[in-house]
Design a protein around this motif. Structure first.
Motif, PDB file in Angstrom:
ATOM      1  N   ALA A 285     -75.875  -5.853-118.124  1.00 15.02           N
ATOM      2  CA  ALA A 285     -76.997  -6.743-118.957  1.00 15.02           C
ATOM      3  C   ALA A 285     -78.326  -7.021-118.037  1.00 15.02           C
ATOM      4  O   ALA A 285     -79.700  -6.783-118.172  1.00 15.02           O
ATOM      5  N   TRP A 286     -78.009  -6.645-116.454  1.00 13.25           N
ATOM      6  CA  TRP A 286     -79.162  -7.450-115.623  1.00 13.25           C
ATOM      7  C   TRP A 286     -79.801  -6.145-116.001  1.00 13.25           C
ATOM      8  O   TRP A 286     -79.708  -5.204-115.192  1.00 13.25           O
ATOM      9  N   GLN A 287     -81.609  -6.687-115.155  1.00 12.71           N
ATOM     10  CA  GLN A 287     -81.982  -5.628-114.628  1.00 12.71           C
ATOM     11  C   GLN A 287     -83.092  -6.316-113.280  1.00 12.71           C
ATOM     12  O   GLN A 287     -82.923  -6.922-113.350  1.00 12.71           O
ATOM     13  N   ARG A 288     -83.847  -5.391-113.008  1.00 14.47           N
ATOM     14  CA  ARG A 288     -84.976  -5.260-111.846  1.00 14.47           C
ATOM     15  C   ARG A 288     -85.975  -6.405-112.177  1.00 14.47           C
ATOM     16  O   ARG A 288     -86.845  -6.916-113.489  1.00 14.47           O
ATOM     17  N   GLY A 289     -85.621  -7.341-111.161  1.00 15.21           N
ATOM     18  CA  GLY A 289     -86.766  -8.514-111.925  1.00 15.21           C
ATOM     19  C   GLY A 289     -85.640 -10.026-112.212  1.00 15.21           C
ATOM     20  O   GLY A 289     -86.555 -11.116-111.884  1.00 15.21           O
ATOM     21  N   ASP A 290     -84.326  -9.882-112.504  1.00 13.63           N
ATOM     22  CA  ASP A 290     -84.246 -10.979-112.942  1.00 13.63           C
ATOM     23  C   ASP A 290     -83.826 -12.012-111.702  1.00 13.63           C
ATOM     24  O   ASP A 290     -83.411 -11.516-110.665  1.00 13.63           O
TER      25      ASP A 290
ATOM     26  N   ASP B 181     -82.516 -10.001-107.983  1.00 10.96           N
ATOM     27  CA  ASP B 181     -81.965  -8.414-108.714  1.00 10.96           C
ATOM     28  C   ASP B 181     -83.738  -7.291-108.286  1.00 10.96           C
ATOM     29  O   ASP B 181     -84.503  -7.579-108.845  1.00 10.96           O
ATOM     30  N   ALA B 182     -83.194  -6.717-106.915  1.00 12.46           N
ATOM     31  CA  ALA B 182     -84.185  -5.397-107.249  1.00 12.46           C
ATOM     32  C   ALA B 182     -83.819  -4.483-107.809  1.00 12.46           C
ATOM     33  O   ALA B 182     -84.464  -3.499-107.515  1.00 12.46           O
ATOM     34  N   GLY B 183     -83.091  -4.392-108.799  1.00  7.22           N
ATOM     35  CA  GLY B 183     -82.592  -3.536-109.281  1.00  7.22           C
ATOM     36  C   GLY B 183     -82.068  -2.105-109.274  1.00  7.22           C
ATOM     37  O   GLY B 183     -82.290  -1.452-109.707  1.00  7.22           O
ATOM     38  N   ASP B 184     -81.676  -1.520-108.368  1.00  6.46           N
ATOM     39  CA  ASP B 184     -81.241  -1.085-107.675  1.00  6.46           C
ATOM     40  C   ASP B 184     -80.091  -0.633-107.258  1.00  6.46           C
ATOM     41  O   ASP B 184     -79.469   0.096-106.447  1.00  6.46           O
ATOM     42  N   GLY B 185     -79.003  -1.704-107.719  1.00  9.24           N
ATOM     43  CA  GLY B 185     -78.028  -2.326-107.082  1.00  9.24           C
ATOM     44  C   GLY B 185     -78.171  -3.368-105.617  1.00  9.24           C
ATOM     45  O   GLY B 185     -77.282  -3.597-105.265  1.00  9.24           O
ATOM     46  N   ASP B 186     -79.432  -3.489-105.475  1.00 10.85           N
ATOM     47  CA  ASP B 186     -79.636  -4.639-104.248  1.00 10.85           C
ATOM     48  C   ASP B 186     -80.231  -5.499-104.864  1.00 10.85           C
ATOM     49  O   ASP B 186     -80.404  -5.650-106.161  1.00 10.85           O
ATOM     50  N   VAL B 187     -80.466  -7.307-103.767  1.00  5.84           N
ATOM     51  CA  VAL B 187     -80.992  -8.102-104.011  1.00  5.84           C
ATOM     52  C   VAL B 187     -81.264  -8.652-103.066  1.00  5.84           C
ATOM     53  O   VAL B 187     -81.168  -7.901-102.009  1.00  5.84           O
ATOM     54  N   VAL B 188     -82.705  -9.438-103.111  1.00  4.04           N
ATOM     55  CA  VAL B 188     -83.337 -10.234-102.086  1.00  4.04           C
ATOM     56  C   VAL B 188     -83.311 -11.454-102.537  1.00  4.04           C
ATOM     57  O   VAL B 188     -83.380 -11.785-103.171  1.00  4.04           O
TER      58      VAL B 188
ATOM     59  N   ARG C 292     -82.841  -8.464 -97.900  1.00  3.64           N
ATOM     60  CA  ARG C 292     -82.291  -6.952 -99.244  1.00  3.64           C
ATOM     61  C   ARG C 292     -80.797  -6.965 -99.049  1.00  3.64           C
ATOM     62  O   ARG C 292     -79.905  -6.416 -97.639  1.00  3.64           O
ATOM     63  N   GLU C 293     -80.130  -6.994 -99.475  1.00  2.00           N
ATOM     64  CA  GLU C 293     -78.433  -6.268 -99.323  1.00  2.00           C
ATOM     65  C   GLU C 293     -78.463  -6.010-101.003  1.00  2.00           C
ATOM     66  O   GLU C 293     -78.504  -6.351-101.651  1.00  2.00           O
ATOM     67  N   PRO C 294     -76.662  -5.036-100.659  1.00  2.00           N
ATOM     68  CA  PRO C 294     -76.157  -5.300-101.496  1.00  2.00           C
ATOM     69  C   PRO C 294     -75.762  -5.792-102.624  1.00  2.00           C
ATOM     70  O   PRO C 294     -75.131  -7.252-102.458  1.00  2.00           O
ATOM     71  N   ARG C 295     -76.061  -5.982-103.842  1.00  3.30           N
ATOM     72  CA  ARG C 295     -75.536  -6.921-104.779  1.00  3.30           C
ATOM     73  C   ARG C 295     -74.435  -7.357-104.821  1.00  3.30           C
ATOM     74  O   ARG C 295     -73.946  -8.777-104.844  1.00  3.30           O
ATOM     75  N   GLU C 296     -73.350  -6.520-105.406  1.00  2.00           N
ATOM     76  CA  GLU C 296     -72.026  -6.801-104.695  1.00  2.00           C
ATOM     77  C   GLU C 296     -71.631  -7.679-103.868  1.00  2.00           C
ATOM     78  O   GLU C 296     -70.778  -8.164-104.346  1.00  2.00           O
TER      79      GLU C 296
END
Length: 286
Positions: A228-233, A244-251, A262-266
């Motif tokens: 359910a998550w998307q870029r900007g969440d 959430d950066a929207g491409d599997g990464d987070v900032v 910036r790194e992988p969300r998982e």
């Protein structure tokens, strides 16, 4: 029987046993109530402290030109509430000006920009202005704008105050590499919730200061489901927030690397889970 009202959050309400904001009369007990006086940070960014002591924890920063309401001045300290987010704390009295400050015409959009004494590149800077700092342009120039009460700023480092940005992820990414600083809002460093606050503010979205406050108030909740998550969440764990950066990464601004990264969300969420910090809320700014 009516349940008693919960106590007011002292981070957002100017209340002490001896003194309180007059707007809280009838809601709290205090020996004295005062209306408070308008002021603003006149020069460099100032630490907003938990106690009136140089070694007190820094709760936030107040940027040059940002306004506050002063409820007490004593022994070189001012007890204030910030107008931009309602946060309460202590500032050095000497950093404040009581002069009426006209509304800002522009805000700094660059990660950082020097305020110069004149419009020549070789002059020494008066101070550094961080992203989101408000300024009033007194005279527009082709390359440099003269601002009040004095100094020059490179024109392309400013945006008009009435023209907010639209991508808070891109704004946050402008601060990649900036040092992590507890309580920071961009001057010398930034913390996780400060990064969120200034990125959203650049897009005209209000948010409170601390991560627990944001997790309960920003936009609307999103299910705790990766699908359910998307870029900007905004993804919250106890005491921390990542974007959430929207491409599997987070900032996020993190003490792990002592910087904005910036790194992988998982990878990020697994590391936090290993510390016992699991996702408690996801918010989508409106």
């Amino acid at each position: 029987m009516t349940a008693p009202s919960p106590p007011l959050d002292p981070r957002q309400h100017a209340v002490r046993p001896d003194l309180a904001d007059a707007r809280l009369r009838g809601q709290v007990d205090a020996a004295v109530f005062v209306e408070g006086e308008a002021a603003h940070v006149a020069w460099a960014a100032q630490p907003l402290l938990r106690r009136p002591a140089a070694d007190a924890p820094m709760e936030s920063q107040v940027l040059p030109g940002e306004s506050v309401r002063v409820f007490e001045r004593a022994r070189g300290w001012a007890w204030v509430q910030c107008d931009h987010d309602g946060y309460v704390g202590y500032l050095h009295s000497e950093a404040l000006s009581d002069k009426t400050l006209p509304p800002p015409t522009h805000l700094v959009k660059a990660r950082e920009t020097p305020l110069l004494s004149d419009a020549r590149q070789e002059c020494a800077p008066l101070l550094s202005l961080s992203l989101g700092a408000p300024v009033r342009v007194a005279q527009a120039g082709e390359r440099f704008h003269r601002v009040e009460p004095g100094g020059y700023v490179f024109a392309d480092h400013l945006r008009r105050a009435d023209r907010p940005e639209c991508d808070w992820v891109a704004v946050a990414e402008r601060l990649l590499g900036l040092p992590y600083l507890w309580g920071g809002r961009g001057t010398g460093g930034v913390d996780c919730s400060g990064l969120v606050q200034i990125a959203l503010a650049a897009c005209g979205i209000f948010s409170l200061r601390d991560s627990d406050q944001q997790a309960a108030s920003i936009g609307h909740p999103v299910p705790l489901d990766l699908a359910a998550w998307q870029r900007g969440d905004l993804i919250y764990v106890p005491g921390h927030v990542v974007i959430d950066a929207g491409d599997g990464d987070v900032v996020h601004a993190t003490g792990y690397t002592w910087s904005v990264i910036r790194e992988p969300r998982e990878q990020c969420l697994q590391r936090l889970a290993g510390l016992g910090l699991v996702v408690t809320a996801v918010r989508r700014p409106a």
